[in-house]
Design an enzyme around this catalytic site. Sequence first.
Site, PDB file in Angstrom:
ATOM      1  N   LEU A  16       1.056  -1.168  -0.220  1.00 18.03           N
ATOM      2  CA  LEU A  16      -0.069   0.025   0.028  1.00 18.03           C
ATOM      3  C   LEU A  16       0.740   1.273   0.056  1.00 18.03           C
ATOM      4  O   LEU A  16       0.600   2.126  -0.726  1.00 18.03           O
ATOM      5  CB  LEU A  16      -0.889   0.140   1.174  1.00 18.03           C
ATOM      6  CG  LEU A  16      -1.832   1.027   1.509  1.00 18.03           C
ATOM      7  CD1 LEU A  16      -2.676   1.424   0.262  1.00 18.03           C
ATOM      8  CD2 LEU A  16      -2.514   0.902   2.716  1.00 18.03           C
ATOM      9  N   ASP A  32      12.108   1.635  12.208  1.00 13.04           N
ATOM     10  CA  ASP A  32      11.604   0.312  12.767  1.00 13.04           C
ATOM     11  C   ASP A  32      10.799   0.920  13.596  1.00 13.04           C
ATOM     12  O   ASP A  32      11.102   1.447  14.828  1.00 13.04           O
ATOM     13  CB  ASP A  32      12.562  -0.611  13.265  1.00 13.04           C
ATOM     14  CG  ASP A  32      12.076  -1.819  13.854  1.00 13.04           C
ATOM     15  OD1 ASP A  32      11.025  -1.919  14.092  1.00 13.04           O
ATOM     16  OD2 ASP A  32      12.971  -2.757  13.846  1.00 13.04           O
ATOM     17  N   ALA A  56       3.375  -2.792   9.319  1.00 11.24           N
ATOM     18  CA  ALA A  56       2.672  -3.986  10.248  1.00 11.24           C
ATOM     19  C   ALA A  56       3.252  -5.244   9.710  1.00 11.24           C
ATOM     20  O   ALA A  56       4.016  -5.413   8.781  1.00 11.24           O
ATOM     21  CB  ALA A  56       1.218  -3.902   9.716  1.00 11.24           C
ATOM     22  N   THR A  58       1.801  -8.454   8.274  1.00 10.44           N
ATOM     23  CA  THR A  58       0.451  -8.756   7.589  1.00 10.44           C
ATOM     24  C   THR A  58       0.239 -10.182   7.241  1.00 10.44           C
ATOM     25  O   THR A  58      -0.870 -10.533   7.057  1.00 10.44           O
ATOM     26  CB  THR A  58       0.297  -7.858   6.351  1.00 10.44           C
ATOM     27  OG1 THR A  58       1.278  -8.185   5.630  1.00 10.44           O
ATOM     28  CG2 THR A  58       0.221  -6.186   6.683  1.00 10.44           C
ATOM     29  N   TYR A 121      -3.318 -12.062  14.151  1.00  6.13           N
ATOM     30  CA  TYR A 121      -3.390 -10.827  13.282  1.00  6.13           C
ATOM     31  C   TYR A 121      -4.329  -9.833  13.821  1.00  6.13           C
ATOM     32  O   TYR A 121      -4.167  -8.464  14.106  1.00  6.13           O
ATOM     33  CB  TYR A 121      -3.427 -11.244  11.914  1.00  6.13           C
ATOM     34  CG  TYR A 121      -3.548  -9.957  10.890  1.00  6.13           C
ATOM     35  CD1 TYR A 121      -2.261  -8.958  10.831  1.00  6.13           C
ATOM     36  CD2 TYR A 121      -4.574  -9.699  10.447  1.00  6.13           C
ATOM     37  CE1 TYR A 121      -2.264  -7.927  10.039  1.00  6.13           C
ATOM     38  CE2 TYR A 121      -4.438  -8.774   9.536  1.00  6.13           C
ATOM     39  CZ  TYR A 121      -3.377  -7.700   9.195  1.00  6.13           C
ATOM     40  OH  TYR A 121      -3.854  -6.621   8.470  1.00  6.13           O
TER      41      TYR A 121
HETATM   42  N1  LIG Z   1      -3.101  -6.578   2.814  1.00  2.00           N
HETATM   43  C1  LIG Z   1      -3.990  -6.388   2.915  1.00  2.00           C
HETATM   44  O1  LIG Z   1      -5.285  -7.301   2.590  1.00  2.00           O
HETATM   45  C2  LIG Z   1      -4.827  -5.480   4.166  1.00  2.00           C
HETATM   46  C3  LIG Z   1      -5.901  -5.590   4.598  1.00  2.00           C
HETATM   47  C4  LIG Z   1      -6.348  -4.802   5.776  1.00  2.00           C
HETATM   48  C5  LIG Z   1      -5.628  -4.092   6.310  1.00  2.00           C
HETATM   49  N2  LIG Z   1      -4.138  -3.773   5.989  1.00  2.00           N
HETATM   50  C6  LIG Z   1      -3.083  -3.088   6.690  1.00  2.00           C
HETATM   51  O2  LIG Z   1      -2.659  -2.351   5.543  1.00  2.00           O
HETATM   52  C7  LIG Z   1      -1.428  -1.868   6.256  1.00  2.00           C
HETATM   53  C8  LIG Z   1      -0.201  -1.896   4.741  1.00  2.00           C
HETATM   54  O3  LIG Z   1      -0.443  -3.324   4.329  1.00  2.00           O
HETATM   55  P1  LIG Z   1       0.276  -4.043   3.284  1.00  2.00           P
HETATM   56  O4  LIG Z   1      -0.551  -4.709   2.564  1.00  2.00           O
HETATM   57  O5  LIG Z   1       0.754  -2.597   2.244  1.00  2.00           O
HETATM   58  O6  LIG Z   1       1.414  -4.765   3.827  1.00  2.00           O
HETATM   59  P2  LIG Z   1       2.944  -5.002   3.514  1.00  2.00           P
HETATM   60  O7  LIG Z   1       3.167  -4.898   1.996  1.00  2.00           O
HETATM   61  O8  LIG Z   1       3.077  -6.193   4.161  1.00  2.00           O
HETATM   62  O9  LIG Z   1       3.609  -3.724   4.015  1.00  2.00           O
HETATM   63  C9  LIG Z   1       3.659  -3.549   5.232  1.00  2.00           C
HETATM   64  C10 LIG Z   1       5.317  -2.595   5.626  1.00  2.00           C
HETATM   65  O10 LIG Z   1       5.376  -2.783   6.838  1.00  2.00           O
HETATM   66  C11 LIG Z   1       6.802  -3.033   7.034  1.00  2.00           C
HETATM   67  N3  LIG Z   1       7.296  -3.352   8.420  1.00  2.00           N
HETATM   68  C12 LIG Z   1       7.131  -4.437   8.906  1.00  2.00           C
HETATM   69  N4  LIG Z   1       7.597  -4.653  10.403  1.00  2.00           N
HETATM   70  C13 LIG Z   1       8.105  -3.233  10.492  1.00  2.00           C
HETATM   71  C14 LIG Z   1       8.721  -2.696  11.698  1.00  2.00           C
HETATM   72  N5  LIG Z   1       9.126  -3.061  12.706  1.00  2.00           N
HETATM   73  N6  LIG Z   1       8.884  -1.142  11.375  1.00  2.00           N
HETATM   74  C15 LIG Z   1       8.519  -0.390  10.253  1.00  2.00           C
HETATM   75  N7  LIG Z   1       8.230  -1.097   9.127  1.00  2.00           N
HETATM   76  C16 LIG Z   1       7.813  -2.679   9.406  1.00  2.00           C
HETATM   77  C17 LIG Z   1       6.967  -4.011   6.144  1.00  2.00           C
HETATM   78  O11 LIG Z   1       8.435  -4.151   5.767  1.00  2.00           O
HETATM   79  P3  LIG Z   1       9.267  -5.482   5.514  1.00  2.00           P
HETATM   80  O12 LIG Z   1       8.718  -6.065   4.070  1.00  2.00           O
HETATM   81  O13 LIG Z   1      10.652  -5.356   5.290  1.00  2.00           O
HETATM   82  O14 LIG Z   1       8.779  -6.526   6.646  1.00  2.00           O
HETATM   83  C18 LIG Z   1       6.222  -3.709   5.009  1.00  2.00           C
HETATM   84  O15 LIG Z   1       6.975  -2.748   3.904  1.00  2.00           O
HETATM   85  C19 LIG Z   1      -0.985  -2.813   7.271  1.00  2.00           C
HETATM   86  O16 LIG Z   1      -1.244  -1.893   8.572  1.00  2.00           O
HETATM   87  C20 LIG Z   1      -1.861  -3.835   7.013  1.00  2.00           C
HETATM   88  O17 LIG Z   1      -2.369  -4.512   8.429  1.00  2.00           O
HETATM   89  C21 LIG Z   1      -3.783  -4.838   4.530  1.00  2.00           C
END
Ligand SMILES: NC(=O)c1ccc[n+]([C@@H]2O[C@H](COP(=O)([O-])OP(=O)(O)OC[C@H]3O[C@@H](n4cnc5c(N)ncnc54)[C@H](OP(=O)(O)O)[C@@H]3O)[C@@H](O)[C@H]2O)c1
Length: 274
Positions: A16, A32, A56, A58, A121
């Site tokens: 996202l 972090d 997060a 995820t 989660y």
């Molecule tokens: N994907 C879905 O279907 C979905 C649905 C509802 C809500 N959400 C929420 O939307 C948000 C974005 O999700 P997304 O789908 O873009 O997920 P994503 O691609 O997994 O992105 C999450 C990012 O957070 C980073 N991260 C993990 N641990 C961290 C830490 N300790 N400090 C700083 N950064 C950290 C990850 O880095 P690394 O890759 O290096 O670990 C990754 O770049 C999240 O909060 C998620 O809970 C997602």
Amino acid sequence: MKKISKILITGGEGMLGSYISSGSRFSREELDVTDINQVEKILRTDKPDVVIHLAAITDMKKCEDNPDLARSINEIGTYNIAKIAKEIGAKVIYVSTNAVFDGEKVGSYISVDLPHPVNVYGHSKYMGELAVLGMDSKNLVIRTSWIFGGGKNKDKKFVGKIMPKLIANETFSAVDDVKGTPTYAKDLAVMLQKLATSDTSGVIHITNSGSASRYDMAMVIKETIKSKSQINSALLSSFGLTGNTLKNEVLDSGLYVLRPWQEALKEYIRIEWK
Ligand SMILES: NC(=O)c1ccc[n+]([C@@H]2O[C@H](COP(=O)([O-])OP(=O)(O)OC[C@H]3O[C@@H](n4cnc5c(N)ncnc54)[C@H](OP(=O)(O)O)[C@@H]3O)[C@@H](O)[C@H]2O)c1
């Protein structure tokens, strides 16, 4: 609408976050969220007006297997962001999930439905919501579901997993008895940036409009790329995923609903999977 000069994005290199074009995007390596000293140093130096907090863990299976890790990132990491943001006077926009609900409701979830998470989660994200909402009344929680986006390099979710099979015309099965609200990360990112310049607070849902099963999504992609794959409609139970998986993941976005998911998914496939 008030003008906001500065946005900081955590988890900025994720699926996202990569679509957010305004503000400073911080990767996990740069910020972090589990390290409160680093959070404090960066927020005090960057001085944002709004923090869009996306960082997060995820992966739901990883969360089930490592509840302490899920808690440290999704719960304590979010508390760290909310605490320091409050100290510097910044608003937090926190992206949360339908997984705060138990999936037992008949019909779509509205933003005032009572959360009742049933997996690690969902629980960790709900604790994050409480930290954000409890810290400052100007903060905003946005729940969404089934995000797709990122293209070949970043899409590790359902669409990214089935695209190689569809391209290779393979036969595969997709779950048809669980519905969610597919949401294009690009559409959501546009809305997040708009909301960063508004006074909207509390809890809202934002998704593309309509609901779908994974099978429905697979069929739309098959048609879009004219794949010859045979896609079998399957029950969730046939995948052996029970217990912590949800039966209903549909959110009602009310006023914040985006364009129909089919239109968004077709555009995503045509543009980002050329
Ligand atoms: N994907 C879905 O279907 C979905 C649905 C509802 C809500 N959400 C929420 O939307 C948000 C974005 O999700 P997304 O789908 O873009 O997920 P994503 O691609 O997994 O992105 C999450 C990012 O957070 C980073 N991260 C993990 N641990 C961290 C830490 N300790 N400090 C700083 N950064 C950290 C990850 O880095 P690394 O890759 O290096 O670990 C990754 O770049 C999240 O909060 C998620 O809970 C997602």
